[in-house]
Design a protein around this motif. Structure first.
Motif, PDB file in Angstrom:
ATOM      1  N   UNK A 103      17.831  33.245 -45.677  1.00 60.08           N
ATOM      2  CA  UNK A 103      16.613  33.854 -45.267  1.00 60.08           C
ATOM      3  C   UNK A 103      17.099  34.369 -43.440  1.00 60.08           C
ATOM      4  N   UNK A 104      17.913  34.054 -42.594  1.00 59.14           N
ATOM      5  CA  UNK A 104      18.104  34.429 -41.814  1.00 59.14           C
ATOM      6  C   UNK A 104      18.066  36.502 -41.300  1.00 59.14           C
ATOM      7  N   UNK A 105      18.505  37.081 -42.694  1.00 60.96           N
ATOM      8  CA  UNK A 105      18.888  38.183 -42.909  1.00 60.96           C
ATOM      9  C   UNK A 105      17.676  39.020 -43.057  1.00 60.96           C
ATOM     10  N   UNK A 106      16.248  38.104 -43.552  1.00 56.73           N
ATOM     11  CA  UNK A 106      14.907  38.480 -43.798  1.00 56.73           C
ATOM     12  C   UNK A 106      13.999  38.942 -42.693  1.00 56.73           C
ATOM     13  N   UNK A 107      13.306  40.659 -43.460  1.00 51.47           N
ATOM     14  CA  UNK A 107      12.881  40.529 -42.021  1.00 51.47           C
ATOM     15  C   UNK A 107      11.033  40.130 -42.405  1.00 51.47           C
ATOM     16  N   UNK A 108      10.982  41.325 -40.553  1.00 50.51           N
ATOM     17  CA  UNK A 108      10.003  40.234 -40.512  1.00 50.51           C
ATOM     18  C   UNK A 108       8.230  40.819 -41.045  1.00 50.51           C
ATOM     19  N   UNK A 109       8.523  41.245 -41.891  1.00 51.49           N
ATOM     20  CA  UNK A 109       7.215  41.632 -43.104  1.00 51.49           C
ATOM     21  C   UNK A 109       7.821  40.585 -43.981  1.00 51.49           C
ATOM     22  N   UNK A 110       8.555  40.562 -44.868  1.00 54.65           N
ATOM     23  CA  UNK A 110       8.760  39.642 -45.745  1.00 54.65           C
ATOM     24  C   UNK A 110       8.628  37.913 -45.214  1.00 54.65           C
ATOM     25  N   UNK A 111       9.214  37.929 -43.749  1.00 56.15           N
ATOM     26  CA  UNK A 111       9.030  36.052 -43.877  1.00 56.15           C
ATOM     27  C   UNK A 111       7.286  36.377 -43.226  1.00 56.15           C
ATOM     28  N   UNK A 112       6.197  36.999 -43.251  1.00 54.74           N
ATOM     29  CA  UNK A 112       5.552  36.961 -42.864  1.00 54.74           C
ATOM     30  C   UNK A 112       4.551  36.984 -44.884  1.00 54.74           C
ATOM     31  N   UNK A 113       5.353  37.651 -45.498  1.00 54.07           N
ATOM     32  CA  UNK A 113       4.030  38.036 -46.780  1.00 54.07           C
ATOM     33  C   UNK A 113       4.912  36.198 -47.355  1.00 54.07           C
ATOM     34  N   UNK A 114       5.395  35.361 -46.275  1.00 58.92           N
ATOM     35  CA  UNK A 114       6.271  34.524 -47.007  1.00 58.92           C
ATOM     36  C   UNK A 114       5.151  33.223 -46.682  1.00 58.92           C
ATOM     37  N   UNK A 115       4.976  33.516 -45.178  1.00 63.50           N
ATOM     38  CA  UNK A 115       4.054  32.623 -44.593  1.00 63.50           C
ATOM     39  C   UNK A 115       2.505  33.070 -45.562  1.00 63.50           C
ATOM     40  N   UNK A 116       2.464  34.152 -45.576  1.00 59.13           N
ATOM     41  CA  UNK A 116       0.920  34.006 -45.757  1.00 59.13           C
ATOM     42  C   UNK A 116       0.788  33.735 -47.215  1.00 59.13           C
ATOM     43  N   UNK A 117       1.519  33.157 -47.546  1.00 55.52           N
ATOM     44  CA  UNK A 117       2.199  32.245 -49.267  1.00 55.52           C
ATOM     45  C   UNK A 117       1.436  31.026 -48.812  1.00 55.52           C
ATOM     46  N   UNK A 118       2.101  30.642 -47.708  1.00 58.65           N
ATOM     47  CA  UNK A 118       2.227  29.618 -47.467  1.00 58.65           C
ATOM     48  C   UNK A 118       1.423  28.052 -46.803  1.00 58.65           C
ATOM     49  N   UNK A 119       1.532  27.256 -47.098  1.00 61.19           N
ATOM     50  CA  UNK A 119       0.103  26.677 -46.664  1.00 61.19           C
ATOM     51  C   UNK A 119       0.634  25.094 -45.570  1.00 61.19           C
ATOM     52  N   UNK A 120       1.879  25.010 -46.010  1.00 59.99           N
ATOM     53  CA  UNK A 120       2.022  23.212 -46.010  1.00 59.99           C
ATOM     54  C   UNK A 120       2.522  23.456 -44.842  1.00 59.99           C
ATOM     55  N   UNK A 121       4.094  23.972 -44.718  1.00 58.30           N
ATOM     56  CA  UNK A 121       5.683  23.638 -44.187  1.00 58.30           C
ATOM     57  C   UNK A 121       5.284  24.710 -43.200  1.00 58.30           C
ATOM     58  N   UNK A 122       4.407  24.820 -42.527  1.00 64.34           N
ATOM     59  CA  UNK A 122       3.856  26.353 -41.359  1.00 64.34           C
ATOM     60  C   UNK A 122       4.796  25.547 -40.668  1.00 64.34           C
ATOM     61  N   UNK A 123       3.543  24.287 -39.911  1.00 67.86           N
ATOM     62  CA  UNK A 123       3.859  23.341 -38.464  1.00 67.86           C
ATOM     63  C   UNK A 123       5.069  22.919 -38.225  1.00 67.86           C
ATOM     64  N   UNK A 124       6.547  22.850 -39.615  1.00 69.35           N
ATOM     65  CA  UNK A 124       7.741  22.431 -39.303  1.00 69.35           C
ATOM     66  C   UNK A 124       8.624  23.993 -38.668  1.00 69.35           C
ATOM     67  N   UNK A 125       8.500  24.373 -38.826  1.00 67.11           N
ATOM     68  CA  UNK A 125       8.261  26.048 -37.915  1.00 67.11           C
ATOM     69  C   UNK A 125       8.150  26.141 -37.009  1.00 67.11           C
ATOM     70  N   UNK A 126       7.502  25.539 -36.083  1.00 64.63           N
ATOM     71  CA  UNK A 126       7.353  25.485 -34.814  1.00 64.63           C
ATOM     72  C   UNK A 126       7.322  24.397 -34.745  1.00 64.63           C
ATOM     73  N   UNK A 127       7.757  23.098 -34.838  1.00 61.39           N
ATOM     74  CA  UNK A 127       8.678  22.086 -34.621  1.00 61.39           C
ATOM     75  C   UNK A 127      10.239  22.446 -34.529  1.00 61.39           C
ATOM     76  N   UNK A 128      10.384  22.816 -35.540  1.00 60.64           N
ATOM     77  CA  UNK A 128      12.058  23.158 -35.532  1.00 60.64           C
ATOM     78  C   UNK A 128      12.180  24.204 -34.694  1.00 60.64           C
ATOM     79  N   UNK A 129      11.962  25.216 -33.537  1.00 63.15           N
ATOM     80  CA  UNK A 129      12.066  26.403 -33.124  1.00 63.15           C
ATOM     81  C   UNK A 129      11.602  25.586 -31.622  1.00 63.15           C
ATOM     82  N   UNK A 130      10.394  24.378 -31.321  1.00 66.87           N
ATOM     83  CA  UNK A 130      10.579  24.266 -29.960  1.00 66.87           C
ATOM     84  C   UNK A 130      11.518  22.931 -29.679  1.00 66.87           C
TER      85      UNK A 130
END
Lengths: 323, 483
Positions: free
Chosen positions: A244-271
């Motif tokens: 995952x750490x080498x995936x491109x931004x477009x790929x990330x976007x694709x993953x997020x667009x298809x994801x509904x639940x765990x999105x908030x986790x990203x934010x919390x993990x980061x900050x």
């Protein structure tokens, strides 16, 4: 950059065209109706092309609570840029951004240098069996081993789950090499010959004569190469599924667009380091996150586009000349 | 002892073919897992090439974590193996340098001989160390867990090293001396060729080598296994495509989707031309510029972003629903992206949204290339706007249109998969699956390597045939090739 002779001629022809067409000044009723319909059609189509970007943008800078209830349609309200800041603080997105940006810069630079050199070498009639090598190169544009054999080839070469898979296979682009070759052939041969008589080596001629003179075509392939790198996501999906750490931004976007639940986790993990930022992050819901990542992905393209439009348009004409 | 000078370079030049061929063979085998001499025990990944063995300790030991922990094998054995592999690779690279230098004149050739000899000796030394590593693995405390294998690659590389050493010694002994004062030089044709060699290597590795993967189409292969001859099944998978009920149904459906979507694309390929013609009818310069600038932008964003935009506009919480809710006062929450009907037309619409403005550019510049006197003459003769469009502009653009049309006919099977992958969901999965997406799904998703290879192979062959047909048509009609 100064306009080339060809461009000046094009511009002249265009002006001439409108001059001759303007002669007819009287407008009939039919003309008026035609014009109204014509302007309306192009107006609507243009708006349909630009409005989605505007809509995304105002939704990312407006008050998140208003965005959530769908109150932001045309005018931004409660403008703030916190969404972007929180997103960039989330490590995952920043990593993906860096991967995309670095592959764009490195991959494009290498591709341009190699295309220039290869294109130059391909113009040299005296090269040992030049015709065979030229065909060897050109044939590859017309066939494709297919997805799975290519995948297995990369697996065998150890390129899967490896950053180099973004860079190395894209360095040699036969199509670009042919474009450069065609362009170099249009440069007067006398320039090169006189330098050769003065004792310059091939590399020196390439560096001091060919490279500077073929800058317009190199700029064009660079732009197209960079856009291709930035937009590319199939290679990331195919070869980086486990890293995952080498995936491109477009790929990330694709993953997020298809994801509904765990999105908030990203934010919390980061900050998580800062309470305030964490609180802010929780304000961002899935929709805002999706919109903001989309914006981050599209902004570089929109930012360079106005300056590069000339080259883009030249690019399609080059393809046409070849075709 | 001073040797007699001979004209030319003598018969030793022929021996260079042995060394050059041997070195190229070595270079290629460096990347073939099947020929890896480092595969000395079952703990080593079968899909590892010599080159990877030499550079990556992590990939070398992925399957050996437990034995390493338990102490069945020593870490030093792996390191020894890795060093040996690196030495062999170094030897081959020295040989490659020698091979490149050997195309020069006699003086340079003599220098190259020493590189060649050094390379082959280094390679041989590496093989000796590798054999020691093999013995070391054999000395494991748990021979039942650590099967010792003497791989074919070991014989091949040792033989190669011996042949190269002998050939280089022969060359050194029997090559005539160069004339005094001769400068090192390579003739121009060869110099140019040497500069081009790296590009040939790249193209070979990334465009031709994958064709080697077509052999999977003839084997009963599952992802992760090794290929052996007893798994050879001939054309089983080709017939399977048509005999197996489920697969045949899938193929038919996928082919139908592919042809319909490509067909719709071809049926609307006149749209960019019309777009260009009508755009040039607009007199207002700045308006034309704006239209042209903004309508080309969508071409430069990826399909993921197009989907992101579709999501922002058409999803449950998107613009359309918000807007309708605002206007009507009642809540609208239709997710237009999840629609089951009209998938083909929706895809066409997105394709046109993305591509029309861009494809129009070529026609716009085509229009400015049409002789203005034609229009003037037509005006004098009393032709109206549409008559001029139809009788002057359109015929002027038809050649370009034909080329593009032929190209799209040739590409009828390859409509890419990006668009369909991103727009796919549970509701439209049946109608959206095109050939490329199908290959991806069965090949990467389900791991059916042979089947997807067969489909990809047939697709490539059909595409190439179509391209040649289109080219033939173009030659017959216009006297010009489109390739």
């Amino acid at each position: 950059m100064a306009k080339t002779k060809q461009e000046k001629l094009d511009l002249k022809a265009e002006k001439q065209y409108y001059k001759t067409h303007k002669k007819k000044q009287k407008l009939t009723v039919g003309d008026v109706i035609f014009n109204i319909l014509n302007y309306a059609f192009f107006g609507i189509f243009t708006i349909s092309c630009i409005f989605p970007f505007y809509y995304l943008f105002i939704n990312t800078i407006s008050d998140n609570s208003l965005v959530r209830i769908g109150a932001i349609n045309f005018i931004p309200k409660g403008i703030h840029f916190q969404n972007y800041l929180s997103l960039l603080n989330a490590g995952e997105i920043l990593d993906a951004f860096l991967v995309s940006a670095s592959r764009t810069v490195i991959g494009t630079a290498l591709m341009v240098v190699v295309s220039a050199l290869a294109g130059y070498l391909m113009t040299k009639q005296e090269m040992w069996h030049r015709k065979i090598w030229y065909r060897f190169l050109v044939i590859t544009m017309y066939f494709n081993a297919g997805l799975v054999p290519t995948y297995l080839n990369f697996l065998m070469l150890g390129l899967t789950e490896n950053y180099l898979v973004y860079i190395i296979p894209a360095i040699v682009q036969p199509y670009n090499i042919i474009l450069v070759k065609t362009y170099i052939e249009s440069i007067p041969a006398e320039l090169e010959e006189s330098a050769f008589i003065d004792g310059a080596s091939h590399m020196k001629i390439f560096r001091n004569i060919i490279w500077p003179l073929s800058k317009p075509i190199l700029a064009t392939i660079a732009i197209f190469g960079a856009v291709g790198h930035w937009n590319s996501f199939m290679d990331s999906i195919l070869y980086m599924s486990g890293t995952p750490e080498l995936q491109t931004l477009q790929h990330r976007l694709y993953i997020y667009l298809n994801q509904t639940t765990s999105l908030a986790n990203i934010m919390q993990g980061g900050v998580s380091s800062s309470q305030a930022a964490s609180a802010m992050a929780s304000v961002m819901d899935a929709k805002t996150i999706k919109y903001t990542i989309s914006m981050v992905t599209v902004i570089p393209i929109l930012a360079v586009y106005p300056f590069m439009q000339r080259y883009f348009e030249k690019g399609i004409m080059l393809g046409a000349v070849k075709g | 002892m001073k040797k007699k000078k001979v004209q030319g370079n003598g018969w030793t030049d022929k021996v260079y073919y042995v060394t050059r061929f041997g070195t190229i063979l070595g270079l290629m085998m460096m990347f073939f897992p099947a020929a890896n001499p480092g595969y000395v025990c079952n703990l080593i990944n079968k899909n590892l090439s010599l080159f990877t063995t030499a550079i990556s300790y992590d990939s070398l030991t992925t399957q050996a974590m437990r034995p390493l922990d338990k102490g069945w094998v020593d870490k030093s054995s792996f390191i020894m193996l890795m060093v040996a592999a690196a030495i062999v690779c170094l030897g081959i690279l020295l040989g490659a340098v020698a091979g490149c230098m050997s195309v020069g004149n006699l003086k340079l050739k003599r220098i190259s001989n020493w590189f060649g000899l050094a390379g082959s000796v280094v390679m041989g030394g590496g093989m000796v160390i590798m054999y020691k590593a093999y013995e070391k693995f054999g000395g494991s405390s748990r021979p039942d867990k650590v099967y010792n294998i003497l791989p074919n690659g070991m014989y091949i590389f040792t033989a190669l090293a011996v042949v190269l050493v002998v050939a280089n010694i022969v060359i050194i002994l029997f090559q005539p001396r160069p004339e005094k004062g001769e400068q090192c030089e390579i003739k121009t044709p060869m110099k140019l060729f040497l500069m081009f060699v790296p590009i040939i290597a790249f193209v070979f590795v990334f465009s031709y080598l994958p064709l080697w993967g077509w052999r999977y189409a003839f084997f009963d292969y599952k992802a992760g296994e090794t290929l052996t001859m007893d798994k050879f099944v001939g054309f089983k998978w080709f017939t399977f495509l048509f005999q197996n009920e489920a697969t045949r149904g899938d193929i038919m459906r996928v082919l139908k989707n592919t042809l319909i979507m490509s067909g719709l694309g071809i049926a609307t390929s006149w749209v960019p031309m019309a777009f260009a013609i009508f755009l040039t009818e607009i007199r207002c310069g700045w308006f034309r510029r704006i239209v042209q600038t903004f309508t080309t932008i969508p071409n430069f964003i990826s399909w993921v972003l197009v989907y992101a935009i579709a999501f922002a506009i058409f999803s449950t919480e998107g613009f359309v629903n918000n807007f309708l809710t605002d206007i009507t006062g009642t809540a609208h929450t239709t997710n237009y992206l999840l629609g089951e009907s009209g998938t083909w037309f929706k895809m066409l619409a997105w394709g046109m949204w993305k591509g029309t403005g861009w494809s129009a550019i070529i026609y716009i510049s085509g229009i400015s290339g049409i002789d203005q006197q034609l229009y003037e003459a037509a005006t004098v003769d009393g032709a109206g706007r549409f008559q001029k469009m139809w009788h002057i502009t359109v015929p002027g653009l038809i050649p370009t249109f034909c080329v593009l049309l032929l190209m799209s006919v040739a590409n009828i099977l390859s409509n890419g998969m990006d668009q369909y992958l991103v727009f796919e969901n549970a509701k439209n999965a049946v109608d959206i699956e095109v050939l490329d997406l199908y290959v991806y799904k069965i090949g990467i998703g389900k791991g059916l390597v042979p089947l997807s290879t067969v489909v990809g192979m047939v697709k490539t062959l059909v595409s190439v045939t179509l391209l040649f047909l289109a080219n033939g048509v173009s030659k017959a009609i216009r006297g010009e090739s489109i390739m």
